[in-house]
Structure formats: C-alpha cells, structure tokens
Design a protein around this motif. Sequence first.
Motif, short mmCIF file in Angstrom:
data_model
loop_
_atom_site.label_atom_id
_atom_site.label_comp_id
_atom_site.label_asym_id
_atom_site.label_seq_id
_atom_site.Cartn_x
_atom_site.Cartn_y
_atom_site.Cartn_z
N ALA A 1 6.78 -6.47 -9.25
CA ALA A 1 5.78 -7.38 -8.66
C ALA A 1 4.43 -6.70 -8.49
O ALA A 1 3.38 -7.33 -8.63
CB ALA A 1 6.29 -7.90 -7.32
N LEU A 2 4.46 -5.39 -8.19
CA LEU A 2 3.22 -4.64 -8.00
C LEU A 2 2.71 -4.02 -9.30
O LEU A 2 1.72 -3.29 -9.30
CB LEU A 2 3.43 -3.54 -6.95
N GLN A 3 3.42 -4.33 -10.39
CA GLN A 3 3.04 -3.83 -11.73
C GLN A 3 2.95 -2.30 -11.76
O GLN A 3 2.02 -1.72 -12.30
CB GLN A 3 1.72 -4.46 -12.18
N ILE A 4 3.95 -1.68 -11.15
CA ILE A 4 4.04 -0.22 -11.13
C ILE A 4 5.13 0.21 -12.11
O ILE A 4 6.28 -0.24 -12.00
CB ILE A 4 4.38 0.30 -9.72
N LYS A 5 4.78 1.07 -13.04
CA LYS A 5 5.77 1.59 -13.99
C LYS A 5 6.15 3.00 -13.57
O LYS A 5 5.34 3.93 -13.64
CB LYS A 5 5.21 1.60 -15.41
N GLU B 1 0.83 -1.21 0.00
CA GLU B 1 0.00 0.00 0.00
C GLU B 1 0.86 1.26 0.00
O GLU B 1 0.59 2.22 -0.74
CB GLU B 1 -0.93 0.01 1.21
N GLU B 2 1.92 1.25 0.82
CA GLU B 2 2.78 2.44 0.89
C GLU B 2 3.54 2.64 -0.42
O GLU B 2 3.71 3.77 -0.88
CB GLU B 2 3.74 2.32 2.07
N VAL B 3 4.01 1.55 -1.01
CA VAL B 3 4.73 1.67 -2.28
C VAL B 3 3.78 2.18 -3.36
O VAL B 3 4.13 3.07 -4.16
CB VAL B 3 5.33 0.32 -2.70
N SER B 4 2.58 1.64 -3.38
CA SER B 4 1.61 2.04 -4.41
C SER B 4 1.18 3.49 -4.27
O SER B 4 0.79 4.13 -5.27
CB SER B 4 0.38 1.13 -4.34
N ASN B 5 1.23 4.03 -3.07
CA ASN B 5 0.80 5.41 -2.84
C ASN B 5 1.85 6.45 -3.23
O ASN B 5 1.57 7.66 -3.21
CB ASN B 5 0.41 5.61 -1.38
N GLU B 6 3.06 5.99 -3.55
CA GLU B 6 4.10 6.93 -3.99
C GLU B 6 3.79 7.41 -5.42
O GLU B 6 3.24 6.67 -6.23
CB GLU B 6 5.47 6.25 -3.97
#
Length: 381
Positions: A262-266, A227-232
């Motif tokens: 892994a979180l599919q964040i580009k 959640e914290e990584v995705s919120n960046e």
Amino acid sequence: MDAELKAVGDRIRSRLPLGMSQKRLAEKAGMTPDALSRALNGQRGFSSTELARLADELGADVYWMITGRDDPRKVEIAARHKWDPKHRRRDNPGRDVDEAVLGQVIAAYQAAFPSGPPASRALPKNPLALRELLGEAFVRDFSDEVENKLGVDIVRIAGLTTDYSLRIGSRSIIILATTPRWFRSNWSLAHELGHLALGHHDGLSSTDRKNEGPADSFAANLLLPSEEVSNENWDRKDEAGLARYLWFTGVSTQALRNRLAALQIKPAAAVEDALVHTTPRLIRAHAETEWMIGGEAAVSLREQQASTRLVPAVLVDALHREVEAGNASPELLAWALDVPVDEIEFPEPDDKALADARVSAIENRPSADDLANWLAVSESK
C-alpha cells in the motif's frame, strides 16, 4: 410554550433529512402538518406512537429524542467481516453461531449494570492520536493498555467465528475470539477500535460494508504508521531483522506485506522471500536471538494470552454486587468466572419478591429476535 417539549422538537428538527419537508415528515408519522408544527414548537406533546414513527423515519433513538442523552442500555453491534473472494464481498457467515455467545455477554452487562454501565472515554478519530494515548510499546500488553487507558472492555471467549465490538449505552466493549494467533488478535483489536473511534455504532452513520475499509485503514495506521514504516531501511533488512520487526509491532507477515504494498515500498529480496512464511514459523526461527527476551517461551506466552478466556474485572465486580444483593442470577456470575454455579455464594431468597427478581433476571436475557435485530447492523456491512 413548554421548554422541555420545545427541546424535543428541536432535536427532531435537527434530524430532518436534507430535502424532506415537515409536511412529508408529518405524513410518515401519521400526523397532520399542523399537529407536527405545534409539537415541534412545544405547543403540544408527541404520543409514543408518533415518537416511534419519527425515530424510524429519522434514524434516531427515541430515548435521545426525549432526553437528549444516549440510552444507557441501548445495544449496538459491529462485526469484523471476512472477505469472500467468490462473491467479492465482505461477509459474516458465522453470525448465527455467535448469537448465543453475544447474548450471554450482553445479558451479563445488563444484569451487572441495571441503569447502564459506566461510560468509556471518547476515542480520537485519528489513529496516531490514539497510539499516543496508548503509549510506547503498547502492543506488548495491548488488551491491558486498551482497558486501563481507554476504558474499553476486552472480552476474550471461545466459540466465536469472528470478532465484535459493541456499545451498551456509552460503554465500549470489544469481544475477541480466543486464538493462539496473537498477531490476528492484535489486528482484530485495532480494527474494532477503529469501528468505535469512527462512530460506526452510533446508529446514524452508514452501516453497510463500506465501514470495513475505514476500520482496516485505522488498524493499519495504529499498528503500522506510514511514517514509521517508511523510515525503516527495508532495502537493507534481512530475515532476522524482519522477524524482530514483526515481534515488536505485533503484526503478521501478511499484514506487513499488505502495508508495504500500500505504501509502495519494495523491500530487499531476503525480506520478500521471508514474508511468504507464516508469522509463527518466521519468529520461532529467530526466537533465540538477543532481542527476544525469553526465547521461544516468550512466543508461547503470547499464544497463551491470546488463547485464554478473559472477562473484564469491572464486569465481574459489578456482577458480584448484584448477585449478593439478590438482583442478578448467580448463573451469570458463574459464566463470567467460568465455574459451576454451585461454587457461587449468593443469598437465598427469603421472600417471594426476591425469588421473582431472580427469575426475572434469567427470563429477561436478550431473545434470539433481539440479537437478530442488533446483528442486522453488522450483517448489512
């Protein structure tokens, strides 16, 4: 019917694998079905040979079968395994090299705590719950926070080819190789906490390589919660922002690169380009910015801390007491303090019993065979 014998029988019965009959178990233990039935029901006792055979067959510990408690001196080890791309498997090629170091650590604990060391607290299986226990900004003093808040001992020592966690009785211990790569040390610490929290030392769970994946996942969620990584704002972050993020999360460029994938964040192109750099190079390039208190000296301090030999104070204090009482070898305390044995004060034995006790303490260190058996668990991962 004897209540204590019945309790032993109940514990044995609770470990009976699904689909195995008591008749089959009796055969494995070298008993007749009637003898096993009477023993399980508290109408006769088990012989030591029968208990040993039952323990082997059920994957249980004899001490637990008899008392219902964990053996306070039982040793179980797990290692961080490296990925072997050639054979496409995780492996621990330095096991033989590490045996002497591990043996020294185990010998020190066994001499310091003859009846078994004090228990560590039970760790939550949820990495986010463990993160909450450690508190905000725990990565800054990761080892200290783990020791002070979780009761897990941290040993940091040179000469290891990989990192280990072990349980001696109910005491949890993590043994890390000294390295200037503080981010690697952080990940190893989180990984070994995963092994401990997920019960990979209980002697009953699966001990093959599949434990490595869950331990890595635990480390990822502890250090880089999804959640914290995705919120960046990764699409807006620049190289300086990336360096700041790595510094405060205590991870490497590689670990973050894997987590984003892994979180599919580009992320932004600048972040992708910067993530190919080594962690020290990237952070030192931005060490003089306002968020880096202490500048490059702060980076050097982290490197020094991760490279410095460390033996837990609780172990050193206990060794002092045992050496002063004449129950432990001064050589073990000298090893813990990293000083010549001549600098250790200890009482001269005034009778043969004390002298024999000291000799026994040295001779009863774990043998090569003991270590090979303990490490067989980690090698089978």
